[in-house]
Design a protein around this motif. Structure first.
Motif, mmCIF file in Angstrom:
data_model
loop_
_atom_site.group_PDB
_atom_site.id
_atom_site.type_symbol
_atom_site.label_atom_id
_atom_site.label_comp_id
_atom_site.label_asym_id
_atom_site.label_seq_id
_atom_site.Cartn_x
_atom_site.Cartn_y
_atom_site.Cartn_z
ATOM 1 N N GLY A 151 43.196 -5.866 -78.634
ATOM 2 C CA GLY A 151 43.028 -4.422 -78.627
ATOM 3 C C GLY A 151 43.506 -3.716 -79.876
ATOM 4 N N LEU A 152 43.723 -4.466 -80.959
ATOM 5 C CA LEU A 152 44.173 -3.854 -82.207
ATOM 6 C C LEU A 152 43.025 -3.262 -83.013
ATOM 7 C CD1 LEU A 152 46.784 -6.514 -83.388
ATOM 8 C CD2 LEU A 152 47.271 -4.189 -82.594
ATOM 9 N N GLU A 153 41.876 -3.882 -82.926
ATOM 10 C CA GLU A 153 40.717 -3.477 -83.723
ATOM 11 C C GLU A 153 39.452 -3.560 -82.883
ATOM 12 O OE1 GLU A 153 40.977 -2.479 -86.888
ATOM 13 O OE2 GLU A 153 43.076 -3.023 -87.212
ATOM 14 N N THR A 154 38.478 -2.738 -83.241
ATOM 15 C CA THR A 154 37.149 -2.902 -82.636
ATOM 16 C C THR A 154 36.351 -3.951 -83.401
ATOM 17 O OG1 THR A 154 36.342 -1.047 -83.989
ATOM 18 C CG2 THR A 154 37.072 -0.556 -81.742
ATOM 19 N N THR A 155 36.646 -4.058 -84.688
ATOM 20 C CA THR A 155 36.092 -5.124 -85.525
ATOM 21 C C THR A 155 37.244 -5.676 -86.354
ATOM 22 O OG1 THR A 155 33.950 -4.006 -85.679
ATOM 23 C CG2 THR A 155 34.419 -5.735 -87.299
ATOM 24 N N GLY A 156 37.522 -6.959 -86.207
ATOM 25 C CA GLY A 156 38.679 -7.544 -86.865
ATOM 26 C C GLY A 156 38.593 -7.509 -88.378
ATOM 27 N N VAL A 157 39.773 -7.453 -89.025
ATOM 28 C CA VAL A 157 39.855 -7.399 -90.488
ATOM 29 C C VAL A 157 40.775 -8.516 -90.965
ATOM 30 C CG1 VAL A 157 40.449 -5.984 -92.480
ATOM 31 C CG2 VAL A 157 39.581 -4.893 -90.397
ATOM 32 N N ALA A 158 40.322 -9.309 -91.901
ATOM 33 C CA ALA A 158 41.110 -10.435 -92.405
ATOM 34 C C ALA A 158 42.358 -9.947 -93.146
ATOM 35 C CB ALA A 158 40.258 -11.295 -93.332
ATOM 36 N N ASP A 159 43.443 -10.702 -93.011
ATOM 37 C CA ASP A 159 44.687 -10.491 -93.767
ATOM 38 C C ASP A 159 45.365 -9.148 -93.503
ATOM 39 O OD1 ASP A 159 44.054 -12.951 -94.855
ATOM 40 O OD2 ASP A 159 43.307 -12.132 -96.734
ATOM 41 N N LYS A 160 45.052 -8.512 -92.381
ATOM 42 C CA LYS A 160 45.623 -7.200 -92.091
ATOM 43 C C LYS A 160 46.961 -7.298 -91.356
ATOM 44 C CE LYS A 160 44.328 -2.658 -90.179
ATOM 45 N NZ LYS A 160 43.213 -1.865 -89.578
ATOM 46 N N TYR A 161 47.139 -8.364 -90.574
ATOM 47 C CA TYR A 161 48.332 -8.527 -89.755
ATOM 48 C C TYR A 161 48.987 -9.884 -90.020
ATOM 49 C CZ TYR A 161 46.044 -4.797 -87.090
ATOM 50 O OH TYR A 161 45.421 -3.629 -86.720
ATOM 51 N N ILE A 162 50.327 -9.905 -89.939
ATOM 52 C CA ILE A 162 51.040 -11.179 -90.023
ATOM 53 C C ILE A 162 51.956 -11.299 -88.800
ATOM 54 C CG2 ILE A 162 50.876 -11.406 -92.515
ATOM 55 C CD1 ILE A 162 54.242 -10.566 -91.185
ATOM 56 N N LEU A 163 52.279 -12.551 -88.444
ATOM 57 C CA LEU A 163 53.049 -12.836 -87.242
ATOM 58 C C LEU A 163 54.389 -13.476 -87.608
ATOM 59 C CD1 LEU A 163 50.062 -12.621 -86.234
ATOM 60 C CD2 LEU A 163 50.635 -14.360 -84.545
ATOM 61 N N LEU A 164 55.460 -13.010 -86.965
ATOM 62 C CA LEU A 164 56.792 -13.571 -87.174
ATOM 63 C C LEU A 164 57.498 -13.689 -85.828
ATOM 64 C CD1 LEU A 164 57.864 -11.510 -90.339
ATOM 65 C CD2 LEU A 164 57.142 -13.908 -90.285
ATOM 66 N N GLY A 165 58.100 -14.854 -85.580
ATOM 67 C CA GLY A 165 58.768 -15.107 -84.306
ATOM 68 C C GLY A 165 60.166 -14.513 -84.245
ATOM 69 N N LEU A 166 60.565 -14.110 -83.044
ATOM 70 C CA LEU A 166 61.893 -13.517 -82.833
ATOM 71 C C LEU A 166 62.872 -14.629 -82.465
ATOM 72 C CD1 LEU A 166 60.637 -10.436 -80.828
ATOM 73 C CD2 LEU A 166 61.377 -10.465 -83.191
ATOM 74 N N GLY A 167 63.312 -15.351 -83.492
ATOM 75 C CA GLY A 167 64.160 -16.521 -83.293
ATOM 76 C C GLY A 167 65.645 -16.226 -83.334
ATOM 77 N N THR A 168 66.440 -17.291 -83.295
ATOM 78 C CA THR A 168 67.891 -17.151 -83.154
ATOM 79 C C THR A 168 68.583 -16.605 -84.394
ATOM 80 O OG1 THR A 168 68.159 -19.477 -83.794
ATOM 81 C CG2 THR A 168 68.075 -18.978 -81.446
ATOM 82 N N ILE A 169 68.015 -16.820 -85.597
ATOM 83 C CA ILE A 169 68.704 -16.342 -86.801
ATOM 84 C C ILE A 169 68.274 -14.931 -87.191
ATOM 85 C CG2 ILE A 169 68.921 -18.717 -87.637
ATOM 86 C CD1 ILE A 169 66.888 -17.935 -89.859
ATOM 87 N N SER A 170 67.429 -14.321 -86.385
ATOM 88 C CA SER A 170 67.010 -12.944 -86.652
ATOM 89 C C SER A 170 68.218 -12.015 -86.673
ATOM 90 C CB SER A 170 66.028 -12.493 -85.572
ATOM 91 O OG SER A 170 65.952 -11.093 -85.503
ATOM 92 N N ASP A 171 68.152 -10.990 -87.513
ATOM 93 C CA ASP A 171 69.226 -9.996 -87.591
ATOM 94 C C ASP A 171 69.405 -9.217 -86.285
ATOM 95 O OD1 ASP A 171 69.594 -10.778 -90.171
ATOM 96 O OD2 ASP A 171 68.802 -8.959 -91.104
ATOM 97 N N MET A 172 68.420 -9.318 -85.370
ATOM 98 C CA MET A 172 68.543 -8.646 -84.078
ATOM 99 C C MET A 172 69.626 -9.277 -83.214
ATOM 100 S SD MET A 172 64.559 -8.140 -83.002
ATOM 101 C CE MET A 172 65.009 -7.719 -81.335
ATOM 102 N N THR A 173 69.814 -10.586 -83.366
ATOM 103 C CA THR A 173 70.749 -11.316 -82.512
ATOM 104 C C THR A 173 72.166 -10.789 -82.696
ATOM 105 O OG1 THR A 173 69.357 -13.292 -82.657
ATOM 106 C CG2 THR A 173 71.630 -13.597 -81.905
ATOM 107 N N GLY A 174 72.763 -10.398 -81.594
ATOM 108 C CA GLY A 174 74.114 -9.837 -81.627
ATOM 109 C C GLY A 174 74.142 -8.345 -81.886
ATOM 110 N N LYS A 175 72.968 -7.746 -82.071
ATOM 111 C CA LYS A 175 72.900 -6.301 -82.322
ATOM 112 C C LYS A 175 72.121 -5.611 -81.199
ATOM 113 C CE LYS A 175 73.513 -6.884 -87.284
ATOM 114 N NZ LYS A 175 72.928 -6.796 -88.636
#
Length: 242
Positions: A151-175
């Motif tokens: 549901g992000l696009e009606t017609t997809g566009v190459a190289d527009k989005y990148i994916l990153l996992g929410l892993g254990t060393i993320s700065d979010m951990t502990g915050k």
């Protein structure tokens, strides 16, 4: 003369057949119900966790005026070797995106300057190594078809989005998170001890033509490439079959 009647010690064949027929009937009713219950639990927990993870990222961004750094790359290096524990669904929904100086800039402005790199064969619970992004780093992005499906696009566009996992060393951990959340799998084949089982943040880095000034969080998806809308749809489809 008094005749004693012996107590019967076993079922007759007819009785056994009747019992077996009852058990088969109960199994026909209960097995689909149990299967649907597992599916509904998976769908409902995924929807709830996606919302909670999105809120955690947004709270971090509000509090620290940047997105969390050191999110997991879905690669085993910066050159484009896939993490071999990705699910088949995620692999099918993703494509390699090679950063350039202009497309790395939005990430830098948003506070994302390094990613966590896993080695080949790493499972969900093994920590990644923080590694600085470069102008030629290869990350995972969404295919045009996956963009439409999510549901992000009606017609997809190459190289527009990148994916990153929410892993254990993320700065979010502990915050904003005590620990990195783990995806609740629907089947044993998706056990997070053998496949990558973190929730994944989708960031927009271009407007489809030119790089953004600052990368923007657009979606949280599961490691099976499902978003909030698809998760809700799955839940209601399962529920309608009850």
């Amino acid at each position: 003369m008094i005749t004693k009647t012996k107590n019967r010690a076993a079922f007759t064949l007819v009785e056994l057949i009747v019992v077996l027929m009852i058990l088969v009937g109960l199994a026909a009713i209960l097995i689909p119900a149990v299967t649907d219950m597992v599916g509904r639990t998976n769908a409902s927990s995924s929807v709830a966790n996606i919302s909670e993870v999105a809120n955690s990222v947004q709270r971090y961004e509000t509090q620290f005026l940047s997105y969390p750094n050191n999110l997991d790359s879905l690669m085993t290096d910066l050159a484009g070797a896939d993490l071999d524990t990705l699910t088949a669904a995620l692999t099918a929904a993703t494509v390699d995106v090679t950063l350039t100086a202009p497309t790395r800039a939005p990430l830098t402005t948003a506070g994302i300057t390094s990613v966590g790199i896993h080695t080949a064969g790493d499972n969900t619970f093994q920590p990644a190594t923080a590694t600085a992004l470069t102008d030629t780093t290869v990350l995972k992005g969404l295919t045009p078809a996956a963009q439409v499906a999510l549901g992000l696009e009606t017609t997809g566009v190459a190289d527009k989005y990148i994916l990153l996992g929410l892993g254990t060393i993320s700065d979010m951990t502990g915050k904003t998170n005590i620990d990195a959340p783990v995806y609740f799998p629907e089947t044993g084949t998706l056990n997070p001890d053998s496949v990558y089982g973190r929730f994944i943040a989708v960031f927009q880095i271009t407007d489809g033509t030119d790089p953004l000034v600052r990368a923007k969080l657009t979606l949280i998806i599961t490691p099976t490439a499902e978003g909030l809308n698809s998760g809700l749809s799955k839940y209601f489809v399962i529920s309608s079959n009850l």
